[in-house]
Design a protein around this motif. Structure first.
Motif, PDB file in Angstrom:
ATOM      1  N   LEU A   1       0.852  -1.184   0.000  1.00  0.00           N
ATOM      2  CA  LEU A   1       0.000   0.000   0.000  1.00  0.00           C
ATOM      3  C   LEU A   1       0.892   1.239   0.000  1.00  0.00           C
ATOM      4  O   LEU A   1       1.607   1.503   0.968  1.00  0.00           O
ATOM      5  N   SER A   2       0.857   1.975  -1.105  1.00  0.00           N
ATOM      6  CA  SER A   2       1.576   3.246  -1.202  1.00  0.00           C
ATOM      7  C   SER A   2       0.579   4.370  -0.970  1.00  0.00           C
ATOM      8  O   SER A   2      -0.528   4.344  -1.516  1.00  0.00           O
ATOM      9  N   TYR A   3       0.967   5.363  -0.180  1.00  0.00           N
ATOM     10  CA  TYR A   3       0.011   6.431   0.116  1.00  0.00           C
ATOM     11  C   TYR A   3       0.730   7.636   0.713  1.00  0.00           C
ATOM     12  O   TYR A   3       1.879   7.554   1.151  1.00  0.00           O
ATOM     13  N   GLY A   4       0.013   8.753   0.712  1.00  0.00           N
ATOM     14  CA  GLY A   4       0.519   9.956   1.351  1.00  0.00           C
ATOM     15  C   GLY A   4      -0.299  10.329   2.565  1.00  0.00           C
ATOM     16  O   GLY A   4       0.239  10.750   3.582  1.00  0.00           O
ATOM     17  N   GLU A   5      -1.637  10.184   2.465  1.00  0.00           N
ATOM     18  CA  GLU A   5      -2.539  10.526   3.553  1.00  0.00           C
ATOM     19  C   GLU A   5      -3.267   9.278   4.041  1.00  0.00           C
ATOM     20  O   GLU A   5      -3.784   8.495   3.238  1.00  0.00           O
ATOM     21  N   ALA A   6      -3.314   9.114   5.361  1.00  0.00           N
ATOM     22  CA  ALA A   6      -3.942   7.928   5.940  1.00  0.00           C
ATOM     23  C   ALA A   6      -5.420   7.840   5.585  1.00  0.00           C
ATOM     24  O   ALA A   6      -5.950   6.745   5.363  1.00  0.00           O
ATOM     25  N   ALA A   7      -6.106   8.979   5.520  1.00  0.00           N
ATOM     26  CA  ALA A   7      -7.537   8.960   5.196  1.00  0.00           C
ATOM     27  C   ALA A   7      -7.772   8.374   3.807  1.00  0.00           C
ATOM     28  O   ALA A   7      -8.695   7.568   3.601  1.00  0.00           O
ATOM     29  N   ASP A   8      -6.937   8.765   2.834  1.00  0.00           N
ATOM     30  CA  ASP A   8      -7.086   8.233   1.475  1.00  0.00           C
ATOM     31  C   ASP A   8      -6.804   6.734   1.446  1.00  0.00           C
ATOM     32  O   ASP A   8      -7.495   5.967   0.764  1.00  0.00           O
ATOM     33  N   ALA A   9      -5.779   6.310   2.179  1.00  0.00           N
ATOM     34  CA  ALA A   9      -5.439   4.885   2.217  1.00  0.00           C
ATOM     35  C   ALA A   9      -6.563   4.077   2.849  1.00  0.00           C
ATOM     36  O   ALA A   9      -6.905   2.985   2.369  1.00  0.00           O
ATOM     37  N   ALA A  10      -7.160   4.601   3.921  1.00  0.00           N
ATOM     38  CA  ALA A  10      -8.247   3.890   4.588  1.00  0.00           C
ATOM     39  C   ALA A  10      -9.467   3.780   3.683  1.00  0.00           C
ATOM     40  O   ALA A  10     -10.119   2.728   3.624  1.00  0.00           O
ATOM     41  N   HIS A  11      -9.786   4.852   2.961  1.00  0.00           N
ATOM     42  CA  HIS A  11     -10.922   4.806   2.027  1.00  0.00           C
ATOM     43  C   HIS A  11     -10.674   3.777   0.931  1.00  0.00           C
ATOM     44  O   HIS A  11     -11.584   3.041   0.531  1.00  0.00           O
ATOM     45  N   LEU A  12      -9.441   3.712   0.445  1.00  0.00           N
ATOM     46  CA  LEU A  12      -9.118   2.752  -0.605  1.00  0.00           C
ATOM     47  C   LEU A  12      -9.288   1.322  -0.104  1.00  0.00           C
ATOM     48  O   LEU A  12      -9.892   0.479  -0.779  1.00  0.00           O
ATOM     49  N   LEU A  13      -8.773   1.032   1.089  1.00  0.00           N
ATOM     50  CA  LEU A  13      -8.882  -0.325   1.624  1.00  0.00           C
ATOM     51  C   LEU A  13     -10.321  -0.687   1.975  1.00  0.00           C
ATOM     52  O   LEU A  13     -10.678  -1.865   2.014  1.00  0.00           O
ATOM     53  N   ALA A  14     -11.145   0.327   2.254  1.00  0.00           N
ATOM     54  CA  ALA A  14     -12.540   0.065   2.603  1.00  0.00           C
ATOM     55  C   ALA A  14     -13.391  -0.270   1.381  1.00  0.00           C
ATOM     56  O   ALA A  14     -14.501  -0.800   1.520  1.00  0.00           O
ATOM     57  N   GLU A  15     -12.898   0.035   0.182  1.00  0.00           N
ATOM     58  CA  GLU A  15     -13.659  -0.271  -1.027  1.00  0.00           C
ATOM     59  C   GLU A  15     -13.755  -1.779  -1.223  1.00  0.00           C
ATOM     60  O   GLU A  15     -12.822  -2.527  -0.911  1.00  0.00           O
ATOM     61  N   ASP A  16     -14.872  -2.218  -1.748  1.00  0.00           N
ATOM     62  CA  ASP A  16     -15.153  -3.648  -1.866  1.00  0.00           C
ATOM     63  C   ASP A  16     -14.120  -4.391  -2.703  1.00  0.00           C
ATOM     64  O   ASP A  16     -13.799  -5.551  -2.431  1.00  0.00           O
ATOM     65  N   HIS A  17     -13.575  -3.739  -3.727  1.00  0.00           N
ATOM     66  CA  HIS A  17     -12.677  -4.440  -4.645  1.00  0.00           C
ATOM     67  C   HIS A  17     -11.229  -4.465  -4.156  1.00  0.00           C
ATOM     68  O   HIS A  17     -10.388  -5.158  -4.734  1.00  0.00           O
ATOM     69  N   ALA A  18     -10.905  -3.706  -3.081  1.00  0.00           N
ATOM     70  CA  ALA A  18      -9.510  -3.606  -2.649  1.00  0.00           C
ATOM     71  C   ALA A  18      -9.017  -4.904  -2.016  1.00  0.00           C
ATOM     72  O   ALA A  18      -7.884  -5.332  -2.244  1.00  0.00           O
ATOM     73  N   LEU A  19      -9.856  -5.535  -1.216  1.00  0.00           N
ATOM     74  CA  LEU A  19      -9.495  -6.777  -0.542  1.00  0.00           C
ATOM     75  C   LEU A  19     -10.483  -7.866  -0.937  1.00  0.00           C
ATOM     76  O   LEU A  19     -11.693  -7.629  -0.998  1.00  0.00           O
ATOM     77  N   ALA A  20      -9.977  -9.054  -1.182  1.00  0.00           N
ATOM     78  CA  ALA A  20     -10.808 -10.138  -1.713  1.00  0.00           C
ATOM     79  C   ALA A  20     -11.396 -11.003  -0.602  1.00  0.00           C
ATOM     80  O   ALA A  20     -11.415 -12.223  -0.697  1.00  0.00           O
ATOM     81  N   PHE A  21     -11.873 -10.387   0.452  1.00  0.00           N
ATOM     82  CA  PHE A  21     -12.552 -11.157   1.505  1.00  0.00           C
ATOM     83  C   PHE A  21     -13.504 -10.235   2.258  1.00  0.00           C
ATOM     84  O   PHE A  21     -13.425  -9.019   2.146  1.00  0.00           O
TER      85      PHE A  21
END
Length: 353
Positions: free
Chosen positions: A333-353
């Motif tokens: 996970l590459s990122y600059g802001e924690a909020a953006d990284a958290a939103h990305l990981l919260a998306e349904d397609h980011a993690l396959a479980f």
């Protein structure tokens, strides 16, 4: 003690050093090794003190310095009764912290507010004023002497050391969160924002299982160690978006680093399958993006930072870690802001479980 050319030296096994002692110090060390009491030792300080109380304070401070230097160990008898204390449950590892001074307990309790257990349970840790130091005495262990400003960090260290000494599972140096029924491990070097991202993910509804330690068993399952979340100075401005960081007291570590402890309510403590192992790469201004991470490299990273009490890993432990990685997504996970990284990981397609 060693004598050479009329001078006295003492070998400290703990620090592996030779310490030269002046005449007064050599006499005190010799008496202490013979079993002198603190009261008798204080008599040596009477000529340098205004009152006997001051002399005892000076003797206790000198003894604390000598013990920290490894000259010898002090046998401290804790009081049989205590006016204050609290018990904590750290994922099945229970401790009771007790003291005669209620102010010390009031200082130490807040970080563990979400982990408080019924009084009287767990291994007891005594907190004892000792000269200009505070002594921490865990049952079955040696007294540790610490400056008052470092008391909270030493208590955390004492608990962690005790837990690691009793654990048969291998300890992984990762943050541990829970998404659904799966654990997610966050790996990264200091400064990559594990604690801040942990707060951002908790705000997204993820569960908190552990700050920077997770135990892996031979079946490939992990259980986080729910110590209070540690926020280093550099993370305070970023963490303020999700927590009232400003009102938290500042604590100092032995290496001089300053930090704050944030109490976070953990999920139920039990082993879980790992859904993802995520390596963090933080760079100012970078957009949040997720890429694959080679499984062998992920296993090597986890194993390289792992700890076991014996200092060795069994074939079963290594096989369990291999199963852990084989059954998980391994991501960078590459990122600059924690909020953006958290939103990305919260998306349904980011993690396959």
């Amino acid at each position: 003690m060693l004598h050479l050319d009329g001078r006295v030296m003492f070998f400290t096994p703990r620090q592996q050093q030779l310490v030269e002692l002046n005449e007064s110090a050599a006499a005190l060390v010799e008496q202490a090794q013979s079993g002198i009491t603190l009261h008798d030792m204080a008599m040596a300080f009477v000529p340098h003190a205004q009152t006997r109380h001051d002399a005892q304070h000076m003797a206790a401070s000198w003894l604390a310095d000598a013990c920290e230097s490894g000259l010898f160990n002090a046998a401290i008898a804790p009081a049989p009764a205590h006016c204050a204390g609290f018990s904590v449950d750290l994922g099945g590892h229970d401790f009771e912290v007790v003291a005669d001074d209620a102010a010390l307990i009031d200082e130490l309790r807040p970080p563990y507010g979400e982990l408080i257990a019924p009084r009287g349970s767990g291994q007891r840790i005594h907190v004892i004023p000792f000269g200009d130091r505070i002594a921490l005495l865990a049952e079955g262990g040696e007294a540790q002497f610490v400056a008052p400003g470092r008391l909270a960090t030493r208590l955390r260290h004492t608990m962690l050391t005790n837990i690691l000494s009793r654990e048969s599972r291998i300890a992984l140096h990762t943050a541990c969160l829970v998404r659904g029924d799966r654990a997610v491990l966050l790996c990264g070097s200091p400064g990559t924002g594990k604690s801040t991202l942990t707060l951002a993910l908790i705000a997204q509804g993820w569960g908190f299982a552990g700050d920077d330690i997770a135990f892996a068993d031979p079946s490939g399952m992990v259980q986080g160690l729910p110590l209070p979340l540690t926020l280093k100075r550099g993370s305070w401005p970023h963490a303020a978006a999700w927590a009232d960081v400003e009102q938290l007291p500042v604590h100092e570590r032995e290496d001089g680093a300053v930090l704050k402890y944030l109490p976070v309510r953990p999920v139920d403590a039990r082993p879980r399958r790992v859904g993802a192992v995520i390596r963090l790469q933080r760079q100012d201004g970078a957009q949040a993006a997720v890429d694959g991470w080679d499984r062998v490299a992920a296993l090597q990273t986890l194993f390289g930072e792992a700890y076991s009490e014996s200092g060795q890993s069994s074939a079963g432990m290594v096989r369990g870690m291999c199963d852990l990685v084989a059954g998980a997504q391994c991501l960078t996970l590459s990122y600059g802001e924690a909020a953006d990284a958290a939103h990305l990981l919260a998306e349904d397609h980011a993690l396959a479980f």
